[in-house]
Every structure is written in C-alpha cells, then in structure tokens.
Design an enzyme around this catalytic site. Structure first.
Site, PDB file in Angstrom:
ATOM      1  N   LYS A  14       0.866  -1.494   0.104  1.00 30.00           N
ATOM      2  CA  LYS A  14       0.456   0.096   0.177  1.00 30.00           C
ATOM      3  C   LYS A  14       0.576   1.185   0.394  1.00 30.00           C
ATOM      4  CE  LYS A  14      -2.307  -1.210   3.785  1.00 30.00           C
ATOM      5  NZ  LYS A  14      -1.584  -2.482   4.298  1.00 30.00           N
ATOM      6  N   ARG A  89      -9.788   0.392   8.445  1.00 29.36           N
ATOM      7  CA  ARG A  89      -9.260  -0.796   8.054  1.00 29.36           C
ATOM      8  C   ARG A  89     -10.885  -1.845   9.093  1.00 29.36           C
ATOM      9  NH1 ARG A  89      -3.714   0.295   7.810  1.00 29.36           N
ATOM     10  NH2 ARG A  89      -2.355  -1.510   8.073  1.00 29.36           N
ATOM     11  N   ARG A 128      11.879  -5.371   5.523  1.00 33.28           N
ATOM     12  CA  ARG A 128      11.725  -4.068   6.004  1.00 33.28           C
ATOM     13  C   ARG A 128      12.438  -3.495   7.255  1.00 33.28           C
ATOM     14  NH1 ARG A 128       6.120  -0.974   5.215  1.00 33.28           N
ATOM     15  NH2 ARG A 128       5.500  -2.295   6.882  1.00 33.28           N
ATOM     16  N   ARG A 134      11.248   0.371  12.663  1.00 35.22           N
ATOM     17  CA  ARG A 134       9.915  -0.042  13.033  1.00 35.22           C
ATOM     18  C   ARG A 134       9.698  -1.229  14.252  1.00 35.22           C
ATOM     19  NH1 ARG A 134       5.051   0.546   7.898  1.00 35.22           N
ATOM     20  NH2 ARG A 134       3.832  -0.729   9.660  1.00 35.22           N
ATOM     21  N   ARG A 146      -0.709  -8.623  13.515  1.00 27.97           N
ATOM     22  CA  ARG A 146      -1.231  -7.481  12.206  1.00 27.97           C
ATOM     23  C   ARG A 146      -1.916  -8.338  11.855  1.00 27.97           C
ATOM     24  NH1 ARG A 146       4.591  -4.692  11.146  1.00 27.97           N
ATOM     25  NH2 ARG A 146       2.671  -3.520   9.824  1.00 27.97           N
TER      26      ARG A 146
END
Ligand code: B4P
Length: 192
Positions: A14, A89, A128, A134, A146
């Site tokens: 996204k 969401r 990532r 993060r 998640r």
C-alpha cells in the site's frame, strides 16, 4: 473529485504503490499509518496511546483514526481527490468515511484490493524491519498478530464496499512496476 482506497493486508504494498500513484494522479495521500507514526515521533498524547496498540500488532481504536482523517480532510479543501492508504481498516471506519465524504458531496470511486500470500507478507515485513526502525516490523510474532488482526477486523472492509460494487482485486505479487501498471489500468478505466 476521484477518491481511491488502496486496500490490502500489512506488507501488501500500500505504502509503496501510494507514492507512485499520488505522483501520477496528483491525489492527496492520506496514510493513517504515517499520521500515527508522526504523532508517535512528536510524542503527542494521541501518539503515546497509539504506540501501545501498534507495538502489539493491534489496530488503534476507531475514534482515534476517524478523528485524524476528519481533520486531514478538512485541512485539504482544494484537493482534487484523496488516496486513502491503510484506511478504512474496520467496518465502522468505512461507514464513518462514507459519511465524511458525503458531507463533502463526494464518494469513493474505487477500492483497489491487493492480494499477497501470507508467507510473502512476512518475508517483506521482516526485510523492511532490517532498515525501517519500525518496532512492529522486527518481531515475527507481532507481524503475525497484524495479519490475524487483518483477517479478524479489516477483511470485512472489502465485503462492505463489494456491496456497492466498488472493489477490484489486484495481484499484489510481482514487481513494483507490474503491480503499478495493473493499478493504473483500473484507475484509468474509471476516470477517462
Ligand atoms: P501501516 O502503516 O498502514 O502499514 P502496513 O500495513 O504495515 O504496510 P504497507 O502495506 O503500507 O507496507 P508496504 O506493503 O508498502 O500500518 C501500521 C500500523 O498502524 C497497523 O498495524 C495499526 O496498528 C496502525 N494503523 C494504521 N492505520 C490504522 C487504521 N486505519 N485503524 C487502526 N489502526 C491503524 O511495504 C512493505 C514492504 O514490502 C516494504 O519493505 C516494501 O519495499 C516491500 N514491497 C512492496 N511492494 C513489493 C513488491 N511488489 N515486491 C517485493 N517487495 C515489496
């Protein structure tokens, strides 16, 4: 005004595709993930509250993100359209967004739903995590949480917009350019 929802599980591309789409179509990018991370970086009360949820891989409460989006919509009265990335969401967020847009006499033009296998999602997010800093990308337990949260609360967003015939499914595996071409093809069909 043409408004797009870029939809998909965590790690589906996204954020990656949003950057390219806003450059091509001149839309205003609204990413609730980015907005929340800005609040955390500046240590606002909202950010401190959100961090507790995000670090566990859980969704932040609806009223918090709906308030943020409402403020962002009001702050951009001249936008030629919005690209919603990571929002809505939940079904409650979808209903709230429809109301906010109705108030502005506009609506969602298309929901582009990117589909990626679970193993590929985990691989991308862990990768990532090596460089993003993060905290929600470095721990596989949190990444899996998640994805569970996505199946439990977020996948219904596609069902919600399917009722209005607004959802298009896109294969989210392949090169970034291949996926971008597929997304643009769907957008161009609707704006020309
Ligand atoms: P978000 O910031 O929305 O992030 P995301 O879902 O993890 O990632 P995204 O899908 O944008 O990542 P991308 O694939 O681009 O959410 C983070 C957290 O914020 C949530 O867990 C939640 O707690 C909270 N939150 C946000 N919005 C909320 C809301 N509305 N309500 C409640 N809570 C909310 O990137 C992933 C990686 O894949 C990158 O490294 C990228 O380079 C790579 N990649 C992308 N495309 C690829 C391709 N085609 N091939 C290979 N790799 C690719």
């Amino acid at each position: 005004m043409f408004n797009i929802i870029l939809f998909g599980p965590p790690g589906s591309g996204k954020g990656t595709q949003s950057e390219k789409l806003i450059a091509r179509y001149g839309l205003k990018h609204l990413s609730t993930g980015d907005l929340l991370r800005n609040e955390i970086a500046t240590a606002t009360p909202l950010g401190l509250e959100a961090k507790g949820f995000m670090d566990k891989g859980q969704l932040v409460p609806d009223e918090v993100v709906i308030g943020m989006i409402s403020t962002a919509l009001d702050a951009n009265p001249a936008a030629k359209g919005f690209l919603f990335d990571g929002f809505p969401r939940t079904e409650a967020q979808s209903v709230a967004l429809d109301k906010l847009l109705q108030f502005k006499q506009t609506s969602i033009g298309v929901v582009l739903a990117m589909e990626v296998s679970e193993e590929e999602l985990i691989k991308r997010l862990l990768n990532r995590g090596l460089s993003s800093g993060r905290s929600d990308d470095t721990n596989e337990v949190v990444i899996r949480a998640r994805i569970v949260e996505y199946h439990k609360k977020t996948s219904v967003v596609a069902d919600y917009y399917s009722r209005f015939n607004k959802v298009v499914h896109i294969n989210g595996e392949g090169t970034v350019e291949e996926i971008f071409t597929a997304l643009c093809g769907e957008i161009d069909k609707r704006i020309s």
